[in-house]
Design a protein around this motif. Sequence first.
Motif, PDB file in Angstrom:
ATOM      1  N   ASN A 123     -16.438 -60.122  27.099  1.00  0.00           N
ATOM      2  CA  ASN A 123     -17.385 -60.409  26.016  1.00  0.00           C
ATOM      3  C   ASN A 123     -17.040 -59.824  24.653  1.00  0.00           C
ATOM      4  O   ASN A 123     -17.486 -60.338  23.635  1.00  0.00           O
ATOM      5  N   CYS A 124     -16.312 -58.753  24.622  1.00  0.00           N
ATOM      6  CA  CYS A 124     -16.145 -58.003  23.376  1.00  0.00           C
ATOM      7  C   CYS A 124     -14.701 -57.967  22.889  1.00  0.00           C
ATOM      8  O   CYS A 124     -14.442 -57.882  21.686  1.00  0.00           O
ATOM      9  N   CYS A 144     -12.739 -59.744  19.812  1.00  0.00           N
ATOM     10  CA  CYS A 144     -12.789 -59.173  18.448  1.00  0.00           C
ATOM     11  C   CYS A 144     -12.373 -57.699  18.459  1.00  0.00           C
ATOM     12  O   CYS A 144     -11.622 -57.259  17.603  1.00  0.00           O
ATOM     13  N   HIS A 145     -12.882 -56.950  19.415  1.00  0.00           N
ATOM     14  CA  HIS A 145     -12.554 -55.514  19.498  1.00  0.00           C
ATOM     15  C   HIS A 145     -11.364 -55.372  20.447  1.00  0.00           C
ATOM     16  O   HIS A 145     -11.505 -54.936  21.587  1.00  0.00           O
ATOM     17  N   ARG A 156     -15.329 -60.905  10.157  1.00  0.00           N
ATOM     18  CA  ARG A 156     -16.217 -61.755  10.940  1.00  0.00           C
ATOM     19  C   ARG A 156     -17.653 -61.291  10.718  1.00  0.00           C
ATOM     20  O   ARG A 156     -17.902 -60.176  10.286  1.00  0.00           O
ATOM     21  N   ASN A 181     -20.956 -60.556  12.982  1.00  0.00           N
ATOM     22  CA  ASN A 181     -21.435 -60.442  14.362  1.00  0.00           C
ATOM     23  C   ASN A 181     -22.922 -60.765  14.442  1.00  0.00           C
ATOM     24  O   ASN A 181     -23.597 -60.342  15.363  1.00  0.00           O
ATOM     25  N   PHE A 233     -17.502 -58.918   7.717  1.00  0.00           N
ATOM     26  CA  PHE A 233     -16.980 -57.554   7.572  1.00  0.00           C
ATOM     27  C   PHE A 233     -15.820 -57.353   8.528  1.00  0.00           C
ATOM     28  O   PHE A 233     -15.718 -58.049   9.543  1.00  0.00           O
ATOM     29  N   PRO A 277     -14.803 -53.383  13.202  1.00  0.00           N
ATOM     30  CA  PRO A 277     -14.457 -51.956  13.315  1.00  0.00           C
ATOM     31  C   PRO A 277     -13.888 -51.609  14.681  1.00  0.00           C
ATOM     32  O   PRO A 277     -14.184 -52.281  15.670  1.00  0.00           O
ATOM     33  N   LEU A 310     -13.678 -49.537  18.100  1.00  0.00           N
ATOM     34  CA  LEU A 310     -14.741 -48.929  18.908  1.00  0.00           C
ATOM     35  C   LEU A 310     -14.307 -47.598  19.499  1.00  0.00           C
ATOM     36  O   LEU A 310     -14.985 -47.037  20.363  1.00  0.00           O
ATOM     37  N   TYR A 367     -24.193 -46.852  13.321  1.00  0.00           N
ATOM     38  CA  TYR A 367     -23.224 -47.942  13.402  1.00  0.00           C
ATOM     39  C   TYR A 367     -23.552 -49.122  12.480  1.00  0.00           C
ATOM     40  O   TYR A 367     -24.658 -49.261  11.993  1.00  0.00           O
ATOM     41  N   PHE A 368     -22.578 -49.970  12.335  1.00  0.00           N
ATOM     42  CA  PHE A 368     -22.562 -51.175  11.483  1.00  0.00           C
ATOM     43  C   PHE A 368     -22.323 -50.770  10.029  1.00  0.00           C
ATOM     44  O   PHE A 368     -22.451 -49.596   9.653  1.00  0.00           O
ATOM     45  N   HIS A 369     -21.980 -51.748   9.186  1.00  0.00           N
ATOM     46  CA  HIS A 369     -21.495 -51.432   7.838  1.00  0.00           C
ATOM     47  C   HIS A 369     -22.528 -50.681   7.006  1.00  0.00           C
ATOM     48  O   HIS A 369     -22.176 -49.924   6.105  1.00  0.00           O
ATOM     49  N   TYR A 429     -26.532 -57.389  20.280  1.00  0.00           N
ATOM     50  CA  TYR A 429     -25.685 -58.434  20.871  1.00  0.00           C
ATOM     51  C   TYR A 429     -26.422 -59.217  21.951  1.00  0.00           C
ATOM     52  O   TYR A 429     -26.248 -60.423  22.080  1.00  0.00           O
ATOM     53  N   ASP A 486     -20.350 -65.550  13.719  1.00  0.00           N
ATOM     54  CA  ASP A 486     -19.129 -65.994  14.370  1.00  0.00           C
ATOM     55  C   ASP A 486     -19.464 -66.952  15.522  1.00  0.00           C
ATOM     56  O   ASP A 486     -20.356 -66.655  16.328  1.00  0.00           O
TER      57      ASP A 486
HETATM   58  C1  HEC Z   1     -17.129 -62.275  17.239  1.00  0.00           C
HETATM   59  C2  HEC Z   1     -16.567 -60.956  17.130  1.00  0.00           C
HETATM   60  C3  HEC Z   1     -17.269 -59.818  17.847  1.00  0.00           C
HETATM   61  C4  HEC Z   1     -17.623 -59.716  19.181  1.00  0.00           C
HETATM   62  C5  HEC Z   1     -17.434 -60.762  20.264  1.00  0.00           C
HETATM   63  C6  HEC Z   1     -18.197 -58.409  19.341  1.00  0.00           C
HETATM   64  N1  HEC Z   1     -18.195 -57.733  18.160  1.00  0.00           N
HETATM   65 FE1  HEC Z   1     -18.833 -55.835  17.858  1.00  0.00          FE
HETATM   66  N2  HEC Z   1     -18.528 -56.037  15.857  1.00  0.00           N
HETATM   67  C7  HEC Z   1     -18.016 -57.160  15.233  1.00  0.00           C
HETATM   68  C8  HEC Z   1     -18.137 -57.007  13.794  1.00  0.00           C
HETATM   69  C9  HEC Z   1     -17.692 -58.010  12.742  1.00  0.00           C
HETATM   70  C10 HEC Z   1     -18.735 -55.758  13.572  1.00  0.00           C
HETATM   71  C11 HEC Z   1     -19.113 -55.147  12.218  1.00  0.00           C
HETATM   72  C12 HEC Z   1     -20.460 -55.711  11.849  1.00  0.00           C
HETATM   73  C13 HEC Z   1     -21.053 -55.130  10.581  1.00  0.00           C
HETATM   74  O1  HEC Z   1     -21.208 -53.915  10.483  1.00  0.00           O
HETATM   75  O2  HEC Z   1     -21.373 -55.919   9.681  1.00  0.00           O
HETATM   76  C14 HEC Z   1     -18.957 -55.169  14.889  1.00  0.00           C
HETATM   77  C15 HEC Z   1     -19.505 -53.911  15.100  1.00  0.00           C
HETATM   78  C16 HEC Z   1     -19.655 -53.316  16.336  1.00  0.00           C
HETATM   79  C17 HEC Z   1     -20.047 -51.948  16.562  1.00  0.00           C
HETATM   80  C18 HEC Z   1     -20.323 -50.908  15.471  1.00  0.00           C
HETATM   81  C19 HEC Z   1     -19.105 -50.022  15.245  1.00  0.00           C
HETATM   82  C20 HEC Z   1     -19.201 -49.136  14.059  1.00  0.00           C
HETATM   83  O3  HEC Z   1     -18.346 -48.244  13.935  1.00  0.00           O
HETATM   84  O4  HEC Z   1     -20.095 -49.292  13.221  1.00  0.00           O
HETATM   85  C21 HEC Z   1     -20.098 -51.751  17.913  1.00  0.00           C
HETATM   86  C22 HEC Z   1     -20.441 -50.458  18.633  1.00  0.00           C
HETATM   87  C23 HEC Z   1     -19.737 -53.010  18.542  1.00  0.00           C
HETATM   88  N3  HEC Z   1     -19.470 -53.928  17.560  1.00  0.00           N
HETATM   89  C24 HEC Z   1     -19.667 -53.214  19.894  1.00  0.00           C
HETATM   90  C25 HEC Z   1     -19.455 -54.460  20.468  1.00  0.00           C
HETATM   91  C26 HEC Z   1     -19.611 -54.718  21.880  1.00  0.00           C
HETATM   92  C27 HEC Z   1     -19.965 -53.673  22.931  1.00  0.00           C
HETATM   93  C28 HEC Z   1     -19.350 -56.052  22.063  1.00  0.00           C
HETATM   94  C29 HEC Z   1     -19.459 -56.846  23.349  1.00  0.00           C
HETATM   95  C30 HEC Z   1     -20.758 -56.768  24.023  1.00  0.00           C
HETATM   96  C31 HEC Z   1     -19.027 -56.602  20.765  1.00  0.00           C
HETATM   97  N4  HEC Z   1     -19.113 -55.614  19.831  1.00  0.00           N
HETATM   98  C32 HEC Z   1     -18.677 -57.923  20.544  1.00  0.00           C
HETATM   99  C33 HEC Z   1     -17.495 -58.271  15.862  1.00  0.00           C
HETATM  100  C34 HEC Z   1     -17.651 -58.564  17.213  1.00  0.00           C
END
Ligand code: HEC
Length: 340
Positions: free
Chosen positions: A218-219, A222-223, A234, A236, A261, A264, A266, A275-277, A291, A304
């Motif tokens: 799932n993650c 992107c990560h 992207r 989120n 953005f 980031p 993980l 967390y988040f921007h 999510y 996205d």
């Molecule tokens: C489509 C791409 C995408 C997917 C799939 C995705 N993420 Fe993200 N994630 C992002 C983006 C883009 C950001 C930054 C968003 C923002 O702050 O505007 C982000 C931010 C985060 C952050 C915050 C990190 C920080 O330092 O602030 C975490 C934690 C995170 N994601 C966990 C997950 C997890 C766990 C999953 C799966 C369940 C997941 N993401 C799936 C794109 C994705």
Amino acid sequence: MPLLLGALLAFSGCRKDPAIPENPLAASAETGFHIPAGWPAPYYSFSENPLKPEIIQLGKKLFNDPKLSRDSTISCGSCHQPAGAFSQTGHIISHGVDGRLGTRNSPGLFNLVWHPSLMWDGGANNLETQILIPLQSHVEMEMSPQELVTRVSAQPIYQKAFLEAWGTPEINLARILKSMAQFEATLISDGAKWDRVQRRQASFTADEARGEKVFMANCAVCHKPPLFTDFAFRSNGLSAGVANDSGRMRINRNEGDKYKFKVPSLRNLAFTAPYFHDGRAATIDDVLKHYSEGIAAQPAPYTDPQLHNGIRLDATEKEQLKAFLQTLNDTAFARNPAFR
Ligand code: HEC
Ligand code: HEC
């Protein structure tokens, strides 16, 4: 010490990396810099800035010197603290000179030489010139490059340090920026449990292993491991937020990049909350709730495509995912005395 171990592994794995010049110090225990086995080539090129222990030490001194800000109160290290994996602990958005507030959360600083672009919106693409942005920013340090050179030059302690580092006592902007970039380049985080599992020095618990499956499904798109980001811009699915920050579009004026953005990393989430921007999520639970339940309700047009249906996670999956995310925390990095 994990860093030393990593250096040895890097030597056996990636010796002939074309991005690293024939510099005997570029990947050695002496500098702390190394390319962990299995990682891609770094984006930053050391050819114009070969690593040297004395330059790294000078860069660290500059990074932590509040005299580099207009009112001598704020250093880079004020917003990027070692114990926070170089994020600003306890702050949702950054605090600069005169207590002025920025609009974004200070990200952790690690594995920076692998970033093709820097900042949440990719507003900088070079580790050296990026430094000029917080230095000159009204809400951060508010220093002009000229004043910076004058202030650094006025301090006897730097006159000696520049001579030792650069071979002549000359203090100029390029040397200041290159020294700080060298210190930043050594901030390598590859000592998490996840890394030890890759090196076959540890193994996941049953929950961590199940969490890894949920993560990869799932993650990871992107990560993306091993850096846990694909460095793409992207959305989120977050709402525009109080600051209505348009993200990547602020830089390239491209309507299609509105609210996007940089994904980031993980790594080190235990140290980098919130967390988040804009720091709107206080905990990992808040992130997972977003999510799982936050997106599907009302996907915004910019979200996205991979996330249009959200990522449904039941309570067990959330716990497993959290167990896996904890394996990305590099305590040795956050406590590394060499960075203080
Ligand atoms: C489509 C791409 C995408 C997917 C799939 C995705 N993420 Fe993200 N994630 C992002 C983006 C883009 C950001 C930054 C968003 C923002 O702050 O505007 C982000 C931010 C985060 C952050 C915050 C990190 C920080 O330092 O602030 C975490 C934690 C995170 N994601 C966990 C997950 C997890 C766990 C999953 C799966 C369940 C997941 N993401 C799936 C794109 C994705
Ligand atoms: C007042 C707090 C503050 C100060 C002081 C500060 N920063 Fe930052 N830093 C931030 C914030 C907030 C961001 C994210 C900014 C953005 O995306 O627009 C950031 C982003 C960065 C990034 C990009 C990281 C990434 O993942 O893309 C680097 C590198 C960095 N800072 C280095 C420095 C250096 C070097 C200094 C000293 C010259 C410094 N910072 C001073 C708050 C600060």
